[in-house]
Scaffold this active site. Structure first.
Site, PDB file in Angstrom:
ATOM      1  N   GLU A 176       0.874  -1.313  -0.113  1.00  0.00           N
ATOM      2  CA  GLU A 176      -0.019  -0.042   0.023  1.00  0.00           C
ATOM      3  C   GLU A 176       0.747   1.499   0.002  1.00  0.00           C
ATOM      4  O   GLU A 176       2.013   1.370   0.549  1.00  0.00           O
ATOM      5  CB  GLU A 176      -1.018  -0.078   1.177  1.00  0.00           C
ATOM      6  CG  GLU A 176      -2.035  -1.061   0.957  1.00  0.00           C
ATOM      7  CD  GLU A 176      -3.058  -1.189   2.090  1.00  0.00           C
ATOM      8  OE1 GLU A 176      -4.292  -1.729   1.913  1.00  0.00           O
ATOM      9  OE2 GLU A 176      -2.717  -0.728   3.388  1.00  0.00           O
TER      10      GLU A 176
ATOM     11  N   CYS B 184       3.319   8.408   1.554  1.00  0.00           N
ATOM     12  CA  CYS B 184       3.823   7.395   2.216  1.00  0.00           C
ATOM     13  C   CYS B 184       3.962   6.127   1.582  1.00  0.00           C
ATOM     14  O   CYS B 184       3.300   5.416   1.089  1.00  0.00           O
ATOM     15  CB  CYS B 184       3.012   7.120   3.591  1.00  0.00           C
ATOM     16  SG  CYS B 184       3.512   5.749   4.742  1.00  0.00           S
TER      17      CYS B 184
ATOM     18  N   CYS C   8       7.013  -7.485   6.504  1.00  0.00           N
ATOM     19  CA  CYS C   8       7.971  -7.058   7.430  1.00  0.00           C
ATOM     20  C   CYS C   8       8.462  -7.979   8.138  1.00  0.00           C
ATOM     21  O   CYS C   8       7.619  -8.728   8.645  1.00  0.00           O
ATOM     22  CB  CYS C   8       7.573  -5.913   8.059  1.00  0.00           C
ATOM     23  SG  CYS C   8       9.192  -4.867   8.972  1.00  0.00           S
TER      24      CYS C   8
ATOM     25  N   CYS D  61       7.387  -5.896  15.080  1.00  0.00           N
ATOM     26  CA  CYS D  61       7.035  -4.867  15.978  1.00  0.00           C
ATOM     27  C   CYS D  61       5.594  -4.976  16.442  1.00  0.00           C
ATOM     28  O   CYS D  61       4.711  -5.386  15.623  1.00  0.00           O
ATOM     29  CB  CYS D  61       7.241  -3.338  15.593  1.00  0.00           C
ATOM     30  SG  CYS D  61       8.777  -2.978  14.976  1.00  0.00           S
TER      31      CYS D  61
ATOM     32  N   CYS E 106       2.305  -3.171  15.407  1.00  0.00           N
ATOM     33  CA  CYS E 106       2.227  -2.592  13.712  1.00  0.00           C
ATOM     34  C   CYS E 106       1.613  -3.812  13.111  1.00  0.00           C
ATOM     35  O   CYS E 106       1.840  -4.996  13.125  1.00  0.00           O
ATOM     36  CB  CYS E 106       3.569  -2.456  13.376  1.00  0.00           C
ATOM     37  SG  CYS E 106       3.366  -2.157  11.642  1.00  0.00           S
TER      38      CYS E 106
ATOM     39  N   GLY F 163       7.091  -2.302   5.681  1.00  0.00           N
ATOM     40  CA  GLY F 163       8.629  -2.811   5.755  1.00  0.00           C
ATOM     41  C   GLY F 163       9.563  -2.023   6.252  1.00  0.00           C
ATOM     42  O   GLY F 163       9.396  -0.878   6.805  1.00  0.00           O
TER      43      GLY F 163
ATOM     44  N   SER G  36      12.000   5.286  14.633  1.00  0.00           N
ATOM     45  CA  SER G  36      10.808   4.797  15.328  1.00  0.00           C
ATOM     46  C   SER G  36      11.297   4.245  16.610  1.00  0.00           C
ATOM     47  O   SER G  36      11.899   3.244  16.843  1.00  0.00           O
ATOM     48  CB  SER G  36      10.253   3.637  14.674  1.00  0.00           C
ATOM     49  OG  SER G  36       9.774   3.970  13.376  1.00  0.00           O
ATOM     50  N   LEU G  37      10.940   4.979  17.823  1.00  0.00           N
ATOM     51  CA  LEU G  37      11.691   4.672  19.143  1.00  0.00           C
ATOM     52  C   LEU G  37      10.708   4.033  20.034  1.00  0.00           C
ATOM     53  O   LEU G  37      10.833   3.129  20.526  1.00  0.00           O
ATOM     54  CB  LEU G  37      11.970   6.120  19.881  1.00  0.00           C
ATOM     55  CG  LEU G  37      12.955   6.087  20.898  1.00  0.00           C
ATOM     56  CD1 LEU G  37      14.147   5.467  20.626  1.00  0.00           C
ATOM     57  CD2 LEU G  37      13.134   7.468  21.520  1.00  0.00           C
ATOM     58  N   HIS G  38       9.519   4.881  20.288  1.00  0.00           N
ATOM     59  CA  HIS G  38       8.330   4.208  20.943  1.00  0.00           C
ATOM     60  C   HIS G  38       8.592   4.032  22.576  1.00  0.00           C
ATOM     61  O   HIS G  38       7.371   3.689  23.300  1.00  0.00           O
ATOM     62  CB  HIS G  38       7.987   2.983  20.387  1.00  0.00           C
ATOM     63  CG  HIS G  38       7.722   3.059  18.999  1.00  0.00           C
ATOM     64  ND1 HIS G  38       6.869   4.214  18.275  1.00  0.00           N
ATOM     65  CD2 HIS G  38       8.265   2.336  17.893  1.00  0.00           C
ATOM     66  CE1 HIS G  38       6.785   3.906  16.974  1.00  0.00           C
ATOM     67  NE2 HIS G  38       7.868   2.977  16.733  1.00  0.00           N
TER      68      HIS G  38
ATOM     69  N   CYS H 188      -1.175   5.147  10.274  1.00  0.00           N
ATOM     70  CA  CYS H 188       0.215   4.543  10.578  1.00  0.00           C
ATOM     71  C   CYS H 188      -0.116   3.259  11.140  1.00  0.00           C
ATOM     72  O   CYS H 188      -1.178   3.300  12.037  1.00  0.00           O
ATOM     73  CB  CYS H 188       0.936   5.370  11.452  1.00  0.00           C
ATOM     74  SG  CYS H 188       1.384   7.027  10.916  1.00  0.00           S
TER      75      CYS H 188
HETATM   76  N1  SAH Z   1      10.118  -0.025   9.555  1.00  0.00           N
HETATM   77  C1  SAH Z   1       9.930   1.362   9.547  1.00  0.00           C
HETATM   78  C2  SAH Z   1       9.172   1.749   8.748  1.00  0.00           C
HETATM   79  C3  SAH Z   1       7.839   1.785   8.926  1.00  0.00           C
HETATM   80  S1  SAH Z   1       7.230   2.958   9.655  1.00  0.00           S
HETATM   81  C4  SAH Z   1      10.343   1.927  10.872  1.00  0.00           C
HETATM   82  O1  SAH Z   1       9.855   1.165  11.877  1.00  0.00           O
HETATM   83  O2  SAH Z   1      10.355   3.269  10.995  1.00  0.00           O
HETATM   84  C5  SAH Z   1       5.768   2.930  10.203  1.00  0.00           C
HETATM   85  C6  SAH Z   1       5.494   3.707  11.573  1.00  0.00           C
HETATM   86  O3  SAH Z   1       4.368   3.517  11.866  1.00  0.00           O
HETATM   87  C7  SAH Z   1       6.571   3.578  12.593  1.00  0.00           C
HETATM   88  O4  SAH Z   1       7.019   5.022  13.001  1.00  0.00           O
HETATM   89  C8  SAH Z   1       5.387   3.372  13.792  1.00  0.00           C
HETATM   90  O5  SAH Z   1       5.368   4.410  14.746  1.00  0.00           O
HETATM   91  C9  SAH Z   1       4.140   3.571  13.061  1.00  0.00           C
HETATM   92  N2  SAH Z   1       3.097   2.742  13.602  1.00  0.00           N
HETATM   93  C10 SAH Z   1       3.109   1.280  13.369  1.00  0.00           C
HETATM   94  N3  SAH Z   1       2.194   0.748  13.856  1.00  0.00           N
HETATM   95  C11 SAH Z   1       1.454   1.755  14.325  1.00  0.00           C
HETATM   96  C12 SAH Z   1       0.191   1.754  14.942  1.00  0.00           C
HETATM   97  N4  SAH Z   1      -0.522   0.580  15.290  1.00  0.00           N
HETATM   98  N5  SAH Z   1      -0.224   3.039  15.294  1.00  0.00           N
HETATM   99  C13 SAH Z   1       0.316   3.933  15.255  1.00  0.00           C
HETATM  100  N6  SAH Z   1       1.461   3.986  14.333  1.00  0.00           N
HETATM  101  C14 SAH Z   1       1.926   3.107  14.160  1.00  0.00           C
END
Ligand code: SAH
Length: 385
Positions: free
Chosen positions: A106, A119, A126, A130, A133, A179, A233-235, A356
């Site tokens: 997508e 995007c 992937c 995580c 996601c 990915g 992507s820290l979280h 996201c």
């Molecule tokens: N693999 C790369 C590129 C994917 S980006 C990365 O991890 O950065 C995906 C972004 O979407 C990440 O920054 C993550 O914060 C965000 N994301 C993933 N799942 C999410 C969700 N369920 N709700 C909100 N943001 C999410």
């Protein structure tokens, strides 16, 4: 509004031909030399492909007839096929793009008053798993080719009517789709160089962003390779929690990740890194988490770290929930009061599952992770019962 492709896939007349979307500028010049042409001819053709979005060599009028015929016989301009596309009520637009049998990714376009962000996906599925996601629940199939990465932008630009190079609708690109872009390094950097190239889409470095879950050595390699922006992507700002949310953290813990960020900034003193932080209720949204994040951001020079807070977007089967609005506001205020530049990402396109973490595409999983995930879900359900 929904459009579904009505034409069936054309028989693969192109099977033996070379897809010109697979080359960056250097590669295209080399290819032209190989077929007995001057390199500047490649530049001319690039402008047709990326400025005029032309895929028919017959219409490339300033290219000589003989060369046009040669190109037609040996090459093609092959963006991915739109299987399905849909607009959300807020103007967000999502494309499901067919890659090969059964696989699809997508791409999402997010219009805002002063800019339009695309995007883009880098892999079919992937492998990083995580926990929050939705792409992770589908497993991994393969890396996308350069043509399949830049092709997402080509398709979107064409749809949005990016006909003139100057008055473009896509002003920013983020590699934040499906990915992990740094695990598909060569193809992604080639595609990103086409996004940057004046003969390509011509976007400035601060408008082309690669987002990574934190592959430390590859961040350094990217720094040596290409001038683009970086998002991490820290979280979570402590290793225990981050390893739980982003399993890659076990391999590259926060201290090492911050080291790579410091090296990145040292080479680009006037830029900043965006740290994405998805806020999940009761998981990483407490004042203590904000304090840890503030401490971590102070490891970078003032002004070179930005935090982007993303309210968690739910998807079927997830155990996480979005933080409450007042908790999100308090978290942001705590960071701002400590002098950390902090933005709150508005949730866009969630009525079409384009927000996201909601991108799914179609992944023919080759890792069995999907089966494992289902098993875990069932186990979870039976524990709860
Ligand atoms: N693999 C790369 C590129 C994917 S980006 C990365 O991890 O950065 C995906 C972004 O979407 C990440 O920054 C993550 O914060 C965000 N994301 C993933 N799942 C999410 C969700 N369920 N709700 C909100 N943001 C999410």
């Amino acid at each position: 509004m929904t459009h579904v492709a009505t034409t069936s896939d054309a028989p693969t007349a192109n099977a033996e031909k070379v897809n010109l979307l697979d080359f960056d500028r250097q590669g295209l010049r080399e290819f032209f030399v190989q077929i007995g042409e001057k390199p500047y001819r490649a530049d001319q053709v690039m402008k047709w492909i990326y400025h005029r979005l032309e895929d028919d060599f017959g219409r490339m009028t300033d290219v000589g007839k003989a060369l046009r015929a040669k190109l037609e016989a040996t090459c093609y301009v092959g963006p991915p096929k739109t299987l399905f596309d849909k607009a959300a009520t807020d103007g967000t637009h999502k494309w499901l793009l067919g890659m090969d049998r059964g696989n699809a990714v997508e791409a999402v376009y997010i219009p805002e008053p002063t800019r339009g962000t695309l995007c883009v996906s880098s892999q079919v599925g992937c492998g990083l798993n995580c926990q929050f996601c939705s792409t992770a629940t589908q497993g991994f199939n393969r890396n996308l080719a350069t043509s399949e990465v830049i092709g997402q932008m080509w398709v979107a630009a064409k749809y949005l009517g990016n006909i003139t190079h100057q008055n473009r609708r896509i002003t920013n690109v983020v590699m934040m789709g499906m990915g992990e872009p740094l695990l598909n390094f060569d193809n992604v950097t080639k595609a990103m160089s086409l996004m940057r190239d004046d003969l390509g889409f011509g976007l400035a470095s601060k408008r082309v962003t690669l987002s990574t879950a934190g592959l430390v050595p590859m961040i350094d390699k990217l720094s040596d390779t290409l001038d683009v922006s970086l998002a991490v992507s820290l979280h979570a700002a402590n290793d225990e929690l981050r390893t739980e949310l982003v399993p890659l953290n076990k391999r590259y813990p926060i201290a090492e990740l911050m080291g790579a960020c410091q090296r990145w900034i040292a080479r680009r003193p006037r830029t900043s890194i965006t740290f994405e932080y998805t806020l999940m209720r009761g998981i990483n949204d407490q004042p203590e988490h904000a304090r840890q994040l503030i401490k971590l951001m102070r490891k970078l020079p003032t002004g070179s770290a930005k935090v982007n807070l993303i309210p968690f977007n739910p998807f079927p089967g997830t155990r996480f929930e979005r933080s409450d609005a007042d908790v999100i506001r308090a978290f942001q205020t705590q960071l701002l009061n400590a002098g950390v530049l902090t933005m709150l990402r508005r949730t866009r396109g969630d009525d079409i599952d384009a927000a996201c973490g909601q991108l799914k595409g179609q992944v023919l999983d080759r890792t069995r992770r999907q089966a494992e995930f289902r098993k875990r879900l069932e186990e979870g359900a039976s524990h709860a019962a």
